[in-house]
Design an enzyme around this catalytic site. Structure first.
Site, PDB file in Angstrom:
ATOM      1  N   ARG A 193       0.728  -1.108  -0.060  1.00 57.90           N
ATOM      2  CA  ARG A 193      -0.035  -0.118   0.097  1.00 57.90           C
ATOM      3  C   ARG A 193       0.934   1.322  -0.010  1.00 57.90           C
ATOM      4  NH1 ARG A 193      -0.539   4.780   2.508  1.00 57.90           N
ATOM      5  NH2 ARG A 193      -0.359   3.757   4.397  1.00 57.90           N
ATOM      6  N   ASP A 194       1.590   1.403   1.067  1.00 57.19           N
ATOM      7  CA  ASP A 194       2.439   2.567   1.219  1.00 57.19           C
ATOM      8  C   ASP A 194       3.496   2.787   0.299  1.00 57.19           C
ATOM      9  OD1 ASP A 194       3.305   5.279   2.248  1.00 57.19           O
ATOM     10  OD2 ASP A 194       3.554   4.204   4.398  1.00 57.19           O
ATOM     11  N   HIS A 209       5.771   3.694  13.122  1.00 51.92           N
ATOM     12  CA  HIS A 209       5.895   3.722  11.820  1.00 51.92           C
ATOM     13  C   HIS A 209       6.733   4.840  11.316  1.00 51.92           C
ATOM     14  CE1 HIS A 209       3.905   3.769   7.661  1.00 51.92           C
ATOM     15  NE2 HIS A 209       4.647   4.958   7.119  1.00 51.92           N
ATOM     16  N   HIS A 236       9.854   6.287   8.808  1.00 50.43           N
ATOM     17  CA  HIS A 236      10.776   6.610   7.376  1.00 50.43           C
ATOM     18  C   HIS A 236      12.242   6.574   7.579  1.00 50.43           C
ATOM     19  CE1 HIS A 236       7.286   7.384   4.550  1.00 50.43           C
ATOM     20  NE2 HIS A 236       6.881   6.919   5.825  1.00 50.43           N
ATOM     21  N   CYS A 238       6.188  10.253   0.819  1.00 45.91           N
ATOM     22  CA  CYS A 238       5.021  11.124   1.252  1.00 45.91           C
ATOM     23  C   CYS A 238       4.668  12.202   0.366  1.00 45.91           C
ATOM     24  CB  CYS A 238       4.737  11.927   2.520  1.00 45.91           C
ATOM     25  SG  CYS A 238       3.372  12.716   2.720  1.00 45.91           S
ATOM     26  N   ASN A 252       9.886   4.095   3.641  1.00 45.65           N
ATOM     27  CA  ASN A 252       9.504   3.662   4.815  1.00 45.65           C
ATOM     28  C   ASN A 252      10.998   2.863   5.293  1.00 45.65           C
ATOM     29  OD1 ASN A 252       7.076   3.959   3.569  1.00 45.65           O
ATOM     30  ND2 ASN A 252       6.213   3.364   5.413  1.00 45.65           N
TER      31      ASN A 252
END
Length: 325
Positions: free
Chosen positions: A20-21, A212, A214, A245, A254
């Protein structure tokens, strides 16, 4: 006193967000059957949770326009939670209809970032997401809430920790199962991470807490270790280090799943993840997305992946031994 440098078999749950990310940031559309195959491959690695896709408008994120098909057709491994990002009530309805195990809702701790990213004030976001939470609860589907920019906003700078905690508390009061504290733009640093994580663990002991991070400024692994030292045991990570992002200039991917698993295994932690199976999945990415990935482990190999000595090594040895002392 726990020693973060000695894992001692302590369980750390790795939650894969690359499908997803990571994929949402890619210009090249990954075919639906390839997405399904990648999720199936990840399911066999032993990760605790996979954020499969996002039930966002196909116009907003065309890379994930096949969310329903992917979520319905993956093979589900026992013990793995299959979650999806849900931006609004319609997305929640689509996700629930597609048998998603958990809904992941997102708003930002930063007022500026929330407006730039979601086109709403934080209060408007909360009101909309509260409705999603109620809908999910009526359907018996657990909810996780991810708070973006907890550790800093690229437009505001530091984000007030007490204010962030107040927003998180409002979601806890709604009965969500989990909270994710997100370093959306890679601004976190270890001492800050330790302080914020420790406070969250103390304030919400009954809430599933995820971190979470990065790796934008090269502190991803250090931040993971700082969070572990403060009691955290759940981490999002992205296969190959994909991600970023769109509303954070320079915010690279990430933390890399295989790098985190490799490092924690060497330190004696139990992630439950088969590293070779994970690397096998990561090796598929360059072909799927059309370019190399940030994964240093994929390039260099594991610590004890040894290489043969030079072809003339024996001759070099003989010459060295023949020299007078």
């Amino acid at each position: 006193m726990n020693n973060v440098w000695q894992g001692g078999g302590r369980r750390i749950h790795i939650q894969e967000v690359g499908t997803r990310d990571g994929l949402q940031m890619e210009a090249q559309f990954v075919p639906t059957e390839d997405k399904i195959a990648l999720v199936d491959k990840l399911s066999a690695t032993g990760v605790a949770k996979i954020e499969v896709t996002s039930f966002t408008s196909p116009k907003a994120i065309p890379a994930l326009r096949d969310a329903e098909i992917v979520m319905r057709e993956i093979r589900r491994a026992p013990g793995v939670v299959y979650t999806a990002l849900v931006p609004n009530l319609r997305g929640a309805e689509r996700a629930i209809e597609s048998c998603t195990d958990e809904l992941n809702l997102v708003m930002s701790a930063s007022a500026t970032h929330n407006l730039a990213n979601l086109r709403m004030t934080r209060e408007q976001s909360f009101d909309a997401l509260a409705q999603v939470v109620r809908t999910a609860q009526q359907a018996g589907v657990p909810v996780n809430v991810s708070l973006s920019c907890v550790f800093g906003c690229p437009m505001e700078g530091d984000v007030d920790e007490a204010e962030t905690a107040a927003w998180a508390q409002r979601f806890v009061d709604l009965g969500v199962r989990g909270l994710t504290l997100c370093d959306t733009t890679g601004m976190a640093f270890p001492t800050q991470v330790g302080r914020v994580t420790r406070a969250a663990r103390e304030r919400w002991p009954g809430t599933e807490l995820t971190l979470h991070f990065h790796n934008t400024r090269g502190m991803g692994l250090a931040n993971v270790l700082a969070a572990i030292d403060a009691g955290a045991d759940r981490f999002d990570a992205s296969l190959g280090g994909l991600g970023g992002c769109p509303y954070a200039p320079g915010a690279s991917g990430n933390v890399c799943t295989e790098e985190i698993v490799h490092a924690l295994a060497l330190m004696g932690y139990d992630t439950g993840v088969d590293l070779e199976a994970l690397l096998s999945a990561s090796r598929l990415l360059p072909v799927l997305i059309g370019h190399d990935t940030p994964s240093q482990l994929l390039k260099a190999g594991c610590r004890l992946d040894l290489h043969p000595a030079p072809a003339d090594f024996e001759a070099v040895r003989e010459r060295a031994l023949a020299r007078p002392h």
